[in-house]
Design a protein around this motif. Structure first.
Motif, mmCIF file in Angstrom:
data_model
loop_
_atom_site.group_PDB
_atom_site.id
_atom_site.type_symbol
_atom_site.label_atom_id
_atom_site.label_comp_id
_atom_site.label_asym_id
_atom_site.label_seq_id
_atom_site.Cartn_x
_atom_site.Cartn_y
_atom_site.Cartn_z
ATOM 1 N N ILE A 101 -38.607 -33.728 -68.402
ATOM 2 C CA ILE A 101 -39.140 -32.366 -68.473
ATOM 3 C C ILE A 101 -38.685 -31.761 -69.800
ATOM 4 O O ILE A 101 -37.536 -31.951 -70.221
ATOM 5 N N VAL A 102 -39.603 -31.071 -70.461
ATOM 6 C CA VAL A 102 -39.301 -30.409 -71.732
ATOM 7 C C VAL A 102 -39.506 -28.913 -71.554
ATOM 8 O O VAL A 102 -40.573 -28.477 -71.112
ATOM 9 N N ILE A 103 -38.483 -28.132 -71.899
ATOM 10 C CA ILE A 103 -38.529 -26.672 -71.749
ATOM 11 C C ILE A 103 -38.526 -25.998 -73.118
ATOM 12 O O ILE A 103 -37.732 -26.362 -73.994
ATOM 13 N N SER A 104 -39.402 -25.026 -73.301
ATOM 14 C CA SER A 104 -39.381 -24.165 -74.495
ATOM 15 C C SER A 104 -39.560 -22.728 -74.030
ATOM 16 O O SER A 104 -40.665 -22.307 -73.678
ATOM 17 N N ILE A 135 -34.107 -29.364 -73.507
ATOM 18 C CA ILE A 135 -34.201 -27.915 -73.686
ATOM 19 C C ILE A 135 -34.335 -27.611 -75.173
ATOM 20 O O ILE A 135 -33.380 -27.775 -75.945
ATOM 21 N N ASN A 136 -35.526 -27.205 -75.585
ATOM 22 C CA ASN A 136 -35.721 -26.840 -76.983
ATOM 23 C C ASN A 136 -34.957 -25.568 -77.324
ATOM 24 O O ASN A 136 -34.884 -24.628 -76.517
ATOM 25 N N SER A 156 -23.327 -33.301 -70.165
ATOM 26 C CA SER A 156 -24.241 -33.375 -69.024
ATOM 27 C C SER A 156 -25.199 -34.542 -69.186
ATOM 28 O O SER A 156 -25.746 -34.769 -70.274
ATOM 29 N N SER A 157 -25.415 -35.270 -68.112
ATOM 30 C CA SER A 157 -26.422 -36.335 -68.128
ATOM 31 C C SER A 157 -27.785 -35.802 -67.712
ATOM 32 O O SER A 157 -28.799 -36.477 -67.882
ATOM 33 N N ALA A 158 -27.804 -34.584 -67.173
ATOM 34 C CA ALA A 158 -29.053 -34.006 -66.678
ATOM 35 C C ALA A 158 -29.816 -33.235 -67.741
ATOM 36 O O ALA A 158 -31.051 -33.193 -67.723
ATOM 37 N N TYR A 159 -29.103 -32.601 -68.679
ATOM 38 C CA TYR A 159 -29.725 -31.742 -69.672
ATOM 39 C C TYR A 159 -29.364 -32.190 -71.082
ATOM 40 O O TYR A 159 -28.266 -32.687 -71.330
#
Length: 240
Positions: free
Chosen positions: A111-114, A151-152, A189-192
């Motif tokens: 998943i990519v967040i901006s 997370i951008n 973190s391995s999640a983010y």
């Protein structure tokens, strides 16, 4: 003292902001499908993109020219790629959090967040935003089980020298506070994984409106994220 200074400067900041937006060229959303499949490999990588206009690719003519297009193009050299874009111009973190809940629960590899710019423009208080973004990422993790969430960074507005001074200072202060939190969240973190924009900016990295990224910057950031994804995927294959 900094808090008092910000309070005193707010009227001037928003006067500059209003004038800037009044003169700013209005860009259309990029055209194209929001659910796309490319590649012929039996191994399918599924990607969900979440966010605001920068996640959607405003500044490009087509969604395929945005960051997710660059990600898909690079990954499709080895894998089939299916991506879904849940991004909307002008949306804050709170608004996107509600929109994401409309997506049926399923598995995505990445998943990519901006997000963040519209929260600044809407003057969301930092503690409220921290709560909202943390809850959003927890929901994404639980509902879609990604290997990693990228997370951008909130854009480094201090590098946009053409913005009015007070407005630029306000934006950069807020974006740096947000990026500090996002960066700390991903440490160990391995999640983010936080993806910064700590590189020199050039005039052709900004679109015609003077605010959104250009196709060139989307390509650069997309390729950086794709490389990180490939490192994760290749590492897994090595273990296997």
């Amino acid at each position: 003292m900094r808090y008092i200074y910000e309070k005193l400067s707010y009227p001037f900041v928003w006067m500059q902001a209003g004038l800037f937006y009044f003169k700013m060229k209005k860009l259309d959303d990029p055209k194209g499908e929001r659910i796309v499949h490319i590649g012929s490999s039996e191994k399918i990588i599924r990607i969900l993109v979440v966010g605001d206009s920068s996640a959607l690719g405003v500044g490009c003519n087509e969604i395929s020219q945005s960051s997710v297009g660059a990600i898909a193009e690079k990954l499709s050299e080895q894998f089939s790629v299916q991506y879904q874009v849940c991004a909307f111009t002008g949306f804050t973190t709170k608004q996107i959090s509600e929109k994401v809940k409309e997506i049926p629960k399923q598995s995505f590899d990445f998943i990519v967040i901006s997000l963040g710019t519209n929260d600044i423009l809407q003057r969301t208080k930092l503690p409220d935003w921290v709560k909202q973004i943390t809850e959003l990422m927890t929901y994404l993790q639980v509902s879609f089980c990604p290997q990693k969430i990228f997370i951008n960074a909130v854009p480094p507005f201090q590098k946009l020298s053409h913005l009015p001074n007070s407005f630029r200072t306000y934006l950069s202060n807020k974006s740096q506070q947000m990026n500090q939190y996002l960066s700390q969240l991903s440490v160990g973190s391995s999640a983010y994984q936080f993806v910064d924009m700590d590189f020199d900016f050039h005039a052709d990295y900004i679109s015609d409106d003077g605010f959104h990224p250009s196709a060139l910057l989307y390509q650069l950031q997309g390729e950086r994220i794709a490389t990180l994804m490939l490192e994760k995927l290749v590492g897994e294959n090595d273990v296997a």
